[in-house]
Design a protein around this motif. Sequence first.
Motif, PDB file in Angstrom:
ATOM      1  N   VAL A 161       0.855  -1.182   0.000  1.00  0.00           N
ATOM      2  CA  VAL A 161       0.000   0.000   0.000  1.00  0.00           C
ATOM      3  C   VAL A 161       0.891   1.232   0.000  1.00  0.00           C
ATOM      4  O   VAL A 161       1.810   1.349   0.810  1.00  0.00           O
ATOM      5  CB  VAL A 161      -0.935   0.017   1.219  1.00  0.00           C
ATOM      6  N   GLY A 162       0.641   2.137  -0.926  1.00  0.00           N
ATOM      7  CA  GLY A 162       1.416   3.365  -1.012  1.00  0.00           C
ATOM      8  C   GLY A 162       0.630   4.428  -1.741  1.00  0.00           C
ATOM      9  O   GLY A 162      -0.520   4.209  -2.159  1.00  0.00           O
ATOM     10  N   ALA A 163       1.245   5.569  -1.918  1.00  0.00           N
ATOM     11  CA  ALA A 163       0.564   6.698  -2.550  1.00  0.00           C
ATOM     12  C   ALA A 163       0.159   6.370  -3.980  1.00  0.00           C
ATOM     13  O   ALA A 163       0.927   5.775  -4.740  1.00  0.00           O
ATOM     14  CB  ALA A 163       1.462   7.921  -2.537  1.00  0.00           C
ATOM     15  N   ASP A 164      -1.045   6.736  -4.336  1.00  0.00           N
ATOM     16  CA  ASP A 164      -1.498   6.670  -5.731  1.00  0.00           C
ATOM     17  C   ASP A 164      -0.669   7.699  -6.501  1.00  0.00           C
ATOM     18  O   ASP A 164      -0.715   8.889  -6.220  1.00  0.00           O
ATOM     19  CB  ASP A 164      -2.985   7.017  -5.788  1.00  0.00           C
ATOM     20  N   GLU A 165       0.073   7.263  -7.473  1.00  0.00           N
ATOM     21  CA  GLU A 165       1.031   8.158  -8.131  1.00  0.00           C
ATOM     22  C   GLU A 165       0.375   9.263  -8.949  1.00  0.00           C
ATOM     23  O   GLU A 165       1.050  10.217  -9.335  1.00  0.00           O
ATOM     24  CB  GLU A 165       1.981   7.336  -9.003  1.00  0.00           C
ATOM     25  N   LYS A 166      -0.908   9.154  -9.208  1.00  0.00           N
ATOM     26  CA  LYS A 166      -1.598  10.250  -9.901  1.00  0.00           C
ATOM     27  C   LYS A 166      -2.629  10.932  -8.992  1.00  0.00           C
ATOM     28  O   LYS A 166      -3.412  11.761  -9.444  1.00  0.00           O
ATOM     29  CB  LYS A 166      -2.228   9.744 -11.194  1.00  0.00           C
ATOM     30  N   ASN A 167      -2.610  10.540  -7.740  1.00  0.00           N
ATOM     31  CA  ASN A 167      -3.421  11.202  -6.715  1.00  0.00           C
ATOM     32  C   ASN A 167      -2.659  11.031  -5.411  1.00  0.00           C
ATOM     33  O   ASN A 167      -3.085  10.314  -4.509  1.00  0.00           O
ATOM     34  CB  ASN A 167      -4.819  10.575  -6.637  1.00  0.00           C
ATOM     35  N   ILE A 172      -3.213   3.757  -2.124  1.00  0.00           N
ATOM     36  CA  ILE A 172      -3.908   2.780  -2.945  1.00  0.00           C
ATOM     37  C   ILE A 172      -3.169   1.446  -2.849  1.00  0.00           C
ATOM     38  O   ILE A 172      -1.953   1.413  -2.638  1.00  0.00           O
ATOM     39  CB  ILE A 172      -3.981   3.243  -4.425  1.00  0.00           C
ATOM     40  N   VAL A 173      -3.894   0.356  -2.981  1.00  0.00           N
ATOM     41  CA  VAL A 173      -3.286  -0.973  -3.016  1.00  0.00           C
ATOM     42  C   VAL A 173      -2.577  -1.140  -4.351  1.00  0.00           C
ATOM     43  O   VAL A 173      -3.147  -0.834  -5.412  1.00  0.00           O
ATOM     44  CB  VAL A 173      -4.354  -2.063  -2.827  1.00  0.00           C
ATOM     45  N   GLN A 174      -1.347  -1.636  -4.315  1.00  0.00           N
ATOM     46  CA  GLN A 174      -0.546  -1.783  -5.520  1.00  0.00           C
ATOM     47  C   GLN A 174       0.033  -3.193  -5.606  1.00  0.00           C
ATOM     48  O   GLN A 174       0.439  -3.770  -4.593  1.00  0.00           O
ATOM     49  CB  GLN A 174       0.579  -0.749  -5.523  1.00  0.00           C
TER      50      GLN A 174
END
Length: 677
Positions: A161-167, A172-174
């Motif tokens: 889980v980390g930052a949504d790269e466009k938000n 966000i789950v990745q």
Amino acid sequence: MKKMIAFSLIAGLVASTGCTTKPVQDASKTPAINLANLDTTVSPGSDFYQYACGGWIKQNPLKPEYARYGSFDKLREDNQKQLKDLIESLQANKSEAGSVAWKIGTFYAMGLDSAKLNADGINPVKDQLAAIEAVTGKKEVSAMIATMHKEGMSPYFQLYVGADEKNSSMNIVQLYQSGLSMGDRDYYLLEETKTIREAFKSYVSQLFTLAGYSADQSKLATEAVMKIETGIANVSFTREDLRDSQKNYNKMSLAAFKSAYDVLDWDIYFGGLGLKDIPEIDAKQASFYKGLSDLMKKTSVDEQKYYLAFNLLNEAASYLNDDFYAAKFNFYGKTMSGKQEQQPRWKRALETTNSALSEAVGQLYVEKYFPPVAKEKMLTLVGNLQKALGQRINGLQWMSDATKVKAQEKLAAFTVKIGYPDKWRDYSKLEIKEDSYWANVVRSNIFDTEYYLADAGKPVDKARWHMSPQTVNAYYNPTTNEICFPAAILQPPFFNLDADDAVNYGAIGVVIGHEMTHGFDDQGRNYDKDGNLQDWWTAEDSKRFTERADVLVKQYDNILVLDSVHANGRFTLGENIADQGGLLVSYEALKSSFQGKEPAAIDGFTATQRFYLGYAALWGQNIRNEEILRLTKIDPHSLGKWRVNAALRNVDDFYKAFNITENDAMYMKPEERVVIW
């Protein structure tokens, strides 16, 4: 997770530092420039790395337990001894059962207890092996993979889980490709790595034999592991493709992902991780899951069970009896890296304890030994470097004013973290018992996984640190646009309170500039001031940047690292840009500090010469041939020698400082040099 979010100063070193009877600043009695570290039989113009580091290299030969031994490793080794004293003092003080100090001491003691480890044998993993053996179909495979991911293993792929790269303000789950026990797809696919593949097969068979499997079962297990991992290698992104930020962003609804890729029963998998109701994910290397789906359809349940069992045994081997550890060391340590001896047991136990309770150990370290004056001086240095980078951006002839404005906005928005976090992590719910060392490792891994999974769908905590204070390293995180310098790196040779400014700017100043430049390297430049993956460049500026970066790629591609093996300029591009940028920006800041009058020479060296000697001192190292080959495949940093010689050949002021001419091997024609930042 760190690998995905942060561009660090050096890969592969999560180095622990500890405490001495003196505070950190007293260690700075180390000479700023130690003349014994030089090799004056070599001229600066023929090989500056050898000139600046040759004495150190001779004085610090490779020990049998190391594949590489350099300045980072020496500081790490010194800190390990200090941290050992700290933990042993906790044990001597008989901390209250269940307290954080007790957990640290107990975890460490279990790693030292060779009698118990050997008596336990395979018992600590028997229940997990039995659970894998009980798997009968896709649903059970899906549930088992979720369990293993939660326990810290990475069969097939990873979830984090980390930052949504466009938000970037939201988590966000990745999903990220994984599942290769040898670390890189080349080990499975190239003829030149066949010998290592054969050694890997022997290692797989040995683990199953040690676990009590029959000879026939071990043979089948080895075949299954090779079939699956070779299949994964075939569908994995190359290390060069993994540097393409846009190519590795594939946000979609969870429903769309489940419909497109039937690798697992995703409801069972995500449910097992407590993520069943998440609306969307970032699938990163999306095509990887199509390839993985095709592979799984050609793979029997029994083969998958062998693969999962190997993932368990391979991970647990470091925490079981001596035979398991020796088997793992013989492959990963000797065959892949060229090490000759195992590390002492106390170092291994220390590293594991430090990883499991990293901020708890870090808090003890900081409270007792980190000097406030170091943080104050670092803040001043960072401010000076930011100003210098801003000046360099304004002076770039290849960049338009429109893009310069955006670059300055990003630079001004940097978050700076120095020393330690303002808020410490709570370890009260981490359960440490005296049942088995491996059980404590698993509980620690679950504790960490749940810590990160709890962030899914929540705002990003920008105050959180992604390295512990006792880590000898530094990082830049693009999604939070932050630079971080843990307390442990603020020691000689990186940061010396007694040194003159020239040496500190050449050492920690370049480290600061290096991390700042990551915000503008081939990956970092794709993120805006808020950490969003967004193109803020004009098309023409982007083209000009790429032209210059390609020159740097070719320069490093031409480096022979060993025999006929070349460096990988594309794979190491970001770190090479950051090294060059760090040098240029820090020297700009140093010159500004002169206020028009360069300081007097010290030990016969001008301030400019001391700057470059201070930089080179960071990268002196001895390294084994096997490790050269391994790092060339997996490490995005250039080898130490080339972080000095290849970077400096592009810097005009370096030529002037040491009177390097066209007759010298270090010389590069001015028209062939390239400056990006």
